[in-house]
Design a protein around this motif. Structure first.
Motif, short mmCIF file in Angstrom:
data_model
loop_
_atom_site.label_atom_id
_atom_site.label_comp_id
_atom_site.label_asym_id
_atom_site.label_seq_id
_atom_site.Cartn_x
_atom_site.Cartn_y
_atom_site.Cartn_z
N TYR A 25 44.74 -54.06 36.37
CA TYR A 25 45.77 -54.05 35.35
C TYR A 25 45.21 -53.96 33.93
O TYR A 25 44.37 -54.75 33.54
CB TYR A 25 46.64 -55.30 35.48
CG TYR A 25 47.20 -55.44 36.86
CD1 TYR A 25 48.24 -54.63 37.28
CD2 TYR A 25 46.65 -56.33 37.76
CE1 TYR A 25 48.75 -54.72 38.56
CE2 TYR A 25 47.16 -56.43 39.05
CZ TYR A 25 48.20 -55.62 39.44
OH TYR A 25 48.68 -55.72 40.71
N ASN A 26 45.70 -52.98 33.18
CA ASN A 26 45.54 -52.92 31.73
C ASN A 26 44.09 -52.99 31.23
O ASN A 26 43.84 -53.59 30.20
CB ASN A 26 46.36 -54.02 31.05
CG ASN A 26 47.83 -53.87 31.34
OD1 ASN A 26 48.32 -52.77 31.47
ND2 ASN A 26 48.51 -54.98 31.49
N ILE A 27 43.19 -52.38 31.91
CA ILE A 27 41.81 -52.38 31.43
C ILE A 27 41.51 -51.00 30.85
O ILE A 27 41.61 -50.01 31.55
CB ILE A 27 40.82 -52.72 32.55
CG1 ILE A 27 41.03 -54.15 33.00
CG2 ILE A 27 39.38 -52.50 32.08
CD1 ILE A 27 40.12 -54.59 34.09
N GLN A 28 41.18 -50.99 29.57
CA GLN A 28 40.82 -49.75 28.93
C GLN A 28 39.56 -49.99 28.11
O GLN A 28 39.48 -50.96 27.35
CB GLN A 28 41.95 -49.25 28.05
CG GLN A 28 43.18 -48.90 28.87
CD GLN A 28 44.28 -48.31 28.02
OE1 GLN A 28 44.08 -48.00 26.84
NE2 GLN A 28 45.43 -48.12 28.60
N LYS A 29 38.62 -49.10 28.25
CA LYS A 29 37.33 -49.25 27.58
C LYS A 29 37.50 -49.32 26.06
O LYS A 29 36.85 -50.13 25.40
CB LYS A 29 36.42 -48.10 27.98
CG LYS A 29 35.02 -48.23 27.47
CD LYS A 29 34.18 -47.09 28.02
CE LYS A 29 32.75 -47.23 27.62
NZ LYS A 29 31.92 -46.18 28.21
N ARG A 30 38.38 -48.51 25.53
CA ARG A 30 38.55 -48.48 24.07
C ARG A 30 38.98 -49.84 23.53
O ARG A 30 38.62 -50.22 22.42
CB ARG A 30 39.51 -47.38 23.65
CG ARG A 30 40.91 -47.54 24.16
CD ARG A 30 41.76 -46.29 23.80
NE ARG A 30 42.92 -46.22 24.63
CZ ARG A 30 44.08 -46.78 24.33
NH1 ARG A 30 44.23 -47.45 23.21
NH2 ARG A 30 45.11 -46.67 25.14
N HIS A 31 39.75 -50.58 24.33
CA HIS A 31 40.17 -51.92 23.90
C HIS A 31 38.95 -52.82 23.71
O HIS A 31 38.83 -53.51 22.70
CB HIS A 31 41.12 -52.54 24.93
CG HIS A 31 41.28 -54.01 24.76
ND1 HIS A 31 42.11 -54.56 23.81
CD2 HIS A 31 40.69 -55.05 25.39
CE1 HIS A 31 42.03 -55.88 23.87
NE2 HIS A 31 41.18 -56.21 24.83
N TRP A 32 38.06 -52.82 24.70
CA TRP A 32 36.89 -53.70 24.64
C TRP A 32 35.94 -53.28 23.53
O TRP A 32 35.37 -54.12 22.84
CB TRP A 32 36.19 -53.74 26.00
CG TRP A 32 37.08 -54.29 27.05
CD1 TRP A 32 37.64 -53.61 28.10
CD2 TRP A 32 37.58 -55.63 27.14
NE1 TRP A 32 38.44 -54.45 28.83
CE2 TRP A 32 38.42 -55.69 28.27
CE3 TRP A 32 37.40 -56.78 26.37
CZ2 TRP A 32 39.06 -56.87 28.64
CZ3 TRP A 32 38.04 -57.94 26.74
CH2 TRP A 32 38.86 -57.98 27.87
N CYS A 87 39.75 -48.46 38.59
CA CYS A 87 39.73 -49.12 37.28
C CYS A 87 38.31 -49.23 36.74
O CYS A 87 38.09 -49.02 35.55
CB CYS A 87 40.35 -50.51 37.38
SG CYS A 87 42.12 -50.47 37.67
N LYS A 90 37.15 -46.06 35.14
CA LYS A 90 37.70 -45.85 33.80
C LYS A 90 36.81 -46.48 32.72
O LYS A 90 36.81 -46.03 31.59
CB LYS A 90 39.10 -46.45 33.69
CG LYS A 90 40.14 -45.72 34.49
CD LYS A 90 41.48 -46.43 34.33
CE LYS A 90 42.53 -45.87 35.25
NZ LYS A 90 43.80 -46.61 35.12
N LEU A 91 36.11 -47.53 33.09
CA LEU A 91 35.28 -48.23 32.11
C LEU A 91 33.89 -47.64 31.97
O LEU A 91 33.15 -48.01 31.08
CB LEU A 91 35.15 -49.71 32.49
CG LEU A 91 36.42 -50.53 32.32
CD1 LEU A 91 36.24 -51.92 32.91
CD2 LEU A 91 36.79 -50.63 30.85
#
Length: 92
Positions: A25-32, A87, A90-91
């Motif tokens: 759920y809701n894991i996006q590299k750009r967020h981190w 997921c 994606k990272l």
């Protein structure tokens, strides 16, 4: 002793499976990356942390299926495993 060992093994399996499922759920590299920069971290450091977590999570997924009880539904497990690995990809 054997019962206690099985209880501990099953608890580890449950915890690792729950962790792997949360990754869906809701894991996006750009967020981190953005959050790390906001905290004043260099992008290389952030990326190395992400890489370390990816490696550990893949190991946990592999270990989870090796330790799964004999009556574990492999079909359901395969779906969970594939979604978690999607997921993770994606990272990368």
């Amino acid at each position: 002793m054997i019962i206690k060992e099985n209880i501990v093994r099953n608890q580890i399996w449950i915890e690792e499976t729950a962790f792997a499922r949360r990754l869906q759920y809701n894991i996006q590299k750009r967020h981190w990356l953005a959050h790390g920069k906001y905290l004043g971290m260099f992008e290389d450091l952030i990326q190395s942390i992400i890489d370390h977590l990816l490696d550990k999570t893949e190991q946990a997924l592999d270990k989870t299926f090796k330790l799964a009880p004999q009556d574990f539904n492999q079909e359901i497990g395969s779906v969970i495993d594939e979604q978690a690995r999607q997921c993770l990809r994606k990272l990368k």
